[in-house]
Design a protein around this motif. Structure first.
Motif, PDB file in Angstrom:
ATOM      1  N   ALA A 357     105.986  14.392  66.792  1.00 10.70           N
ATOM      2  CA  ALA A 357     105.833  15.322  67.911  1.00 10.70           C
ATOM      3  C   ALA A 357     104.507  16.055  67.757  1.00 10.70           C
ATOM      4  O   ALA A 357     103.847  15.980  66.721  1.00 10.70           O
ATOM      5  CB  ALA A 357     106.999  16.307  67.961  1.00 10.70           C
ATOM      6  N   HIS A 358     104.138  16.752  68.802  1.00 10.99           N
ATOM      7  CA  HIS A 358     102.914  17.542  68.769  1.00 10.99           C
ATOM      8  C   HIS A 358     103.166  18.809  67.948  1.00 10.99           C
ATOM      9  O   HIS A 358     104.019  19.634  68.287  1.00 10.99           O
ATOM     10  CB  HIS A 358     102.475  17.909  70.186  1.00 10.99           C
ATOM     11  N   CYS A 359     102.407  18.944  66.873  1.00 14.34           N
ATOM     12  CA  CYS A 359     102.565  20.086  65.971  1.00 14.34           C
ATOM     13  C   CYS A 359     102.151  21.359  66.702  1.00 14.34           C
ATOM     14  O   CYS A 359     101.119  21.405  67.380  1.00 14.34           O
ATOM     15  CB  CYS A 359     101.724  19.878  64.713  1.00 14.34           C
ATOM     16  N   THR A 360     102.955  22.411  66.547  1.00 12.84           N
ATOM     17  CA  THR A 360     102.623  23.692  67.172  1.00 12.84           C
ATOM     18  C   THR A 360     101.463  24.383  66.464  1.00 12.84           C
ATOM     19  O   THR A 360     100.900  25.334  67.008  1.00 12.84           O
ATOM     20  CB  THR A 360     103.851  24.615  67.154  1.00 12.84           C
ATOM     21  N   ILE A 368     107.173  15.209  61.584  1.00 12.75           N
ATOM     22  CA  ILE A 368     107.620  16.589  61.497  1.00 12.75           C
ATOM     23  C   ILE A 368     108.185  16.851  60.103  1.00 12.75           C
ATOM     24  O   ILE A 368     108.993  16.083  59.589  1.00 12.75           O
ATOM     25  CB  ILE A 368     108.682  16.878  62.571  1.00 12.75           C
ATOM     26  N   HIS A 369     107.736  17.978  59.496  1.00 16.46           N
ATOM     27  CA  HIS A 369     108.187  18.325  58.150  1.00 16.46           C
ATOM     28  C   HIS A 369     108.870  19.686  58.080  1.00 16.46           C
ATOM     29  O   HIS A 369     109.584  19.957  57.117  1.00 16.46           O
ATOM     30  CB  HIS A 369     107.009  18.305  57.176  1.00 16.46           C
ATOM     31  N   GLY A 379     103.099  18.002  58.435  1.00 11.99           N
ATOM     32  CA  GLY A 379     102.967  18.142  56.995  1.00 11.99           C
ATOM     33  C   GLY A 379     101.777  18.977  56.554  1.00 11.99           C
ATOM     34  O   GLY A 379     101.928  19.905  55.755  1.00 11.99           O
ATOM     35  N   PRO A 380     100.544  18.684  57.020  1.00 12.77           N
ATOM     36  CA  PRO A 380      99.391  19.486  56.598  1.00 12.77           C
ATOM     37  C   PRO A 380      99.507  20.964  56.955  1.00 12.77           C
ATOM     38  O   PRO A 380      98.996  21.807  56.230  1.00 12.77           O
ATOM     39  CB  PRO A 380      98.224  18.825  57.346  1.00 12.77           C
ATOM     40  N   CYS A 381     100.187  21.270  58.063  1.00 17.01           N
ATOM     41  CA  CYS A 381     100.375  22.681  58.415  1.00 17.01           C
ATOM     42  C   CYS A 381     101.504  23.307  57.603  1.00 17.01           C
ATOM     43  O   CYS A 381     101.524  24.520  57.398  1.00 17.01           O
ATOM     44  CB  CYS A 381     100.653  22.823  59.910  1.00 17.01           C
ATOM     45  N   THR A 382     102.460  22.499  57.136  1.00 19.16           N
ATOM     46  CA  THR A 382     103.531  23.011  56.297  1.00 19.16           C
ATOM     47  C   THR A 382     103.033  23.333  54.900  1.00 19.16           C
ATOM     48  O   THR A 382     103.296  24.403  54.358  1.00 19.16           O
ATOM     49  CB  THR A 382     104.682  21.986  56.216  1.00 19.16           C
TER      50      THR A 382
END
Length: 816
Positions: A357-360, A368-369, A379-382
């Protein structure tokens, strides 16, 4: 059995081979007892195979107990003697020949406690004796010259820590020192000595610690909340992780150790840390190890020979059958089988694990992680770790690359250019549309796997080089199959090829093949007229420019096959349609060879209308209502389950409710578009016929959810598809057959459930309302209403009679 046979068995059945070899020597212990001992000693697969190979190469180890031999052989001999074996020899010391109950090992030689100890010159007295201690500098000392330190280690280390963090709790420091080496006081003393020499180990230089106990001591101090204590990070990757492996004088993480041991796998060529080595000592990577046919085992669940994922008391389980714990997914909130995320440590269900999905956070389409279903996070934003998410050398985007080289998307674009470019390196403008669509697809991995499947790469390469024209006709020359049909659908969806009705083309091809295969010229002529000017013409007229459905093509094929079967039977009996009489037709209808009798009646009636046959009668069978028993209670039980069971897929629940509540066939459900769902003034309606039907709240929620999250399984994965249930081919809905299979897996009997729903609705609604709301023909609605004994025509006439003005009644003698 020869030695070679035994070596092969050592790989396939090591425990069985060990049991047989021991049983040949030991007659007192039973085979089951020996197997139990061997299973405990042998442990895992690698150790059991090594043990079995050693015994197969030298069975005399069981009777003489002499090394050199693996340590596991000595452990097996000791365990067998403890179990009561009398013919099995005890392991003996390689130097003095003493029988051993415990053993020490140097290489593959066994020694007793006296012969096996290290001897060196004592740094205090100078005598060559057994090494009992090492002083604080590291040189050896004998038993008579210990390096004594009468100070309290806890008090010494507390004084060191107080210099770093004044006010540190002495009891907490003493407890951390005790737990760092709970059963070895001498190790605690060594920790104190090292910290006295280099107190900076406590403030960030722990990677220089010569002993692992120091790292455990630092972790315990940090957990106790002692201020000023800094947990050390890996000096190479600069990450605060567990570092207890020595490498070049430093303590590093497990990842760095693996990279320092990289070798090229002798089978696949991958450069990884070897998981094992083959018989010649060459390295094998972990993937080749688990995929080796010798390492596959029979799964106790599916019975297939596959890789082992879990081992239970009953036997091995493959990855496909591995049971997952039922947990609450941290992303979507569903209670379902979940795995723990390696990034967050939180449970994540299979659907969220596969979902993109499109990461917020960054707006990119990724896996999605974390986050929620409405606000997903990639993942990179998590975990924005520069070492974990390395930049792609081609596009520079942060990706978790599993191997050196470009990211999956850049690899996909390179592969597409290789396939679609001509000899000059340029791409045909039409094929450039395909290149851009596949290159920008949300699922780069899916597209890459599709390019490597079957003849996909060959066909695209031929189209790109010009060896095959870019037309439908050129693709028709390829062997029929799903792969070619999928290639065509991708080319059509991307605008490379024009749209065409594939069902009609497939039917025309089937008609041509079936007609040409008939034996007689007269029969081929009649079949051609029947198929071309009746069946196909009627289909085109009824479709009104739209694509025909799978059900329509199936009916046409059955009618044509029925005509072929009847003509074949007439040919076998030296008859034709012109010479066939009613008795002959009835003889065919009652014969065991007759097939498609009802469809054959359609053909006979057509021949009568065309003056091909005469004096024949084959009346149509009129429908007089449902022939099967209908269970309305079971229908409502299934509907309640679909409304409230969150473990089922939402799209399956919605489709099943459309069948159970609104009597929609899978063919009609599969061809619904998002335009059929209307939301106005807070009400959700679905347009199944001419008049929209308002959906109740639970069904409305499922409808809106399906519109929002619908996804195609096709390689393009286009989310702008108009279909409410996208199919496996781009730009096409799910097939009626696939929709029916999904509903059958829910335990729904399609025909029985639809008949029950339609029967119930026909008792409650007039035929006109039924036809306009459900999208069925008015004549069908009237038949169902009569079958349900709810003839609303009589009711409407009665209402009309009661509400219409009555003529005045003239009474005798009254004025006129």
């Amino acid at each position: 059995m020869t030695t070679a046979d035994q070596l092969d068995r050592a790989v396939a059945d090591p425990i069985g081979l060990i049991t047989d070899l021991v049983t040949d020597v030991e007659k007192e212990l039973g085979a089951e007892r020996i197997r139990a001992v061997a299973t405990v000693v042998a442990g895992g697969r690698a150790k059991s195979r090594s043990l079995a190979k050693a015994l197969a190469m030298r069975p005399a180890l069981l009777t003489d107990g002499r090394s050199p031999a693996p340590r596991a052989i000595g452990d097996l001999l000791i365990a067998l003697r403890k179990a009561g074996a009398s013919a099995i020899a005890a392991p003996v010391c390689a130097e003095c020949g003493k029988k051993l109950r415990t053993l020490q090992r140097k290489g593959q030689d066994w020694y007793c406690g006296v012969c096996g100890q290290e001897r060196a010159e004592c740094t205090a007295c100078g005598n060559v004796r057994r090494v009992s201690f090492r002083d604080r500098k590291g040189p050896p000392r004998c038993k008579m010259c210990p390096d004594n330190d009468d100070r309290d280690p806890a008090a010494v280390v507390h004084e060191l820590i107080t210099a770093i963090a004044p006010g540190a709790d002495g009891d907490a420091v003493a407890e951390a020192l005790r737990r760092s080496a709970p059963h070895r006081p001498h190790h605690r003393q060594r920790v104190v000595w090292v910290l006295e020499e280099n107190p900076r180990l406590l403030t960030g230089e722990g990677h220089l610690a010569p002993h692992r106990a120091i790292l455990r001591f630092i972790d315990l101090l940090h957990e106790a909340g002692v201020a000023g204590i800094v947990r050390p990070g890996c000096p190479r990757r600069h990450r605060v992780v567990r570092i207890d492996k020595p490498l070049d004088g430093q303590r590093v993480c497990r990842n760095c150790i693996a990279k320092s041991r990289i070798e090229e796998c002798v089978r696949c060529g991958a450069r990884r840390e070897p998981a094992t080595r083959d018989a010649d000592g060459r390295p094998l990577c972990p993937s080749c190890l688990v995929k080796d046919p010798a390492n596959l085992e029979t799964c106790i669940v599916c019975g297939e020979s596959r890789m082992v994922s879990n081992r239970t008391a009953d036997g091995p389980i493959c990855p496909n059958c591995r049971p997952l714990p039922i947990l609450l997914c941290s992303i979507c909130g569903r209670t379902a089988p979940c795995m723990l995320s390696k990034l967050t440590g939180l449970p994540r269900c299979g659907g969220c694990d596969r979902r993109q999905a499109h990461c917020t956070g960054c707006g990119r389409m990724r896996g999605i992680h974390s986050g929620t279903a409405d606000a997903p996070v990639c993942g990179p934003c998590t975990t924005p770790d520069a070492e974990l998410w390395r930049p792609c050398p081609t596009c520079g985007q942060a990706e978790r690359l599993h191997a050196p080289g470009p990211c999956p998307r850049c690899s996909l674009k390179q592969r597409l250019h290789e396939l679609l470019a001509d000899g000059t390196g340029s791409i045909n403008p039409k094929l450039q549309l395909l290149h851009d669509a596949l290159g920008d697809t949300e699922r780069a991995g899916t597209a890459m796997r599709w390019l490597s499947k079957g003849i996909v790469s060959t066909v695209l390469s031929d189209l790109g080089s010009g060896r095959r024209p870019l037309t439908h006709k050129a693709l028709d020359e390829l062997p029929e199959g799903k792969v070619v049909e999928h290639i065509r659908s991708v080319l059509v969806a991307t605008g490379v090829l024009p749209q065409r009705d594939e069902q009609m083309v497939r039917l025309e091809r089937h008609v041509k093949d079936l007609v040409s295969s008939h034996a007689t010229a007269e029969g081929r002529k009649i079949l051609h007229r029947y198929a071309t000017w009746h069946l196909l013409r009627r289909l085109r007229r009824r479709s009104r420019g739209k694509d025909i459905t799978h059900y329509q093509i199936t009916v046409a094929r059955q009618h044509l096959r029925a005509a072929v079967h009847l003509l074949d039977w007439l040919e076998e009996h030296n008859l034709t349609l012109a010479t066939c009489r009613q008795a002959d037709l009835e003889r065919w209808m009652t014969s065991d060879d007759a097939r498609h009798r009802r469809e054959a009646g359609h053909f006979v009636r057509w021949t009568l209308a065309q003056k091909i046959a005469r004096d024949l009668s084959f009346p149509a069978v009129r429908w007089n209502g449902p022939s099967q028993a209908m269970d309305d209670e079971a229908r409502w039980d299934t509907a309640r389950r679909l409304l409230h069971d969150d473990t089922l897929k939402p799209e399956d629940r919605f489709a099943g409710l459309l069948l159970l509540l609104y009597a929609q066939w899978p063919a009609a459900i599969s061809r619904l578009t998002i335009d059929h769902i209307e939301e106005t003034d807070g009400a959700v309606r679905i347009r199944l016929g001419a008049v929209p039907v308002e959906l109740p709240a639970p069904v409305a929620d499922l409808a809106l959810q399906q519109v929002a999250v619908r996804r195609s399984h096709a390689v393009l994965a286009q989310t702008d598809s108009p279909w409410l249930f996208p199919g496996g081919q781009p730009g096409r809905p799910i097939s009626a057959w696939a929709m029916g299979e999904r509903l059958r897996k829910l335990g729904i009997r399609l025909a029985e459930a639809r008949s029950t729903a339609l029967f119930q609705l026909a008792t409650e609604l007039p035929a006109a309302v039924l036809a306009r709301t459900l999208g069925i023909d008015i004549t069908v609605a009237v038949k169902w209403q009569r079958a349900a004994a709810g003839d609303w025509a009589a009711y409407a006439a009665e209402v009309s009679r009661r509400t219409s003005p009555q003529p005045p009644i003239h009474k005798p003698g009254a004025p006129t």
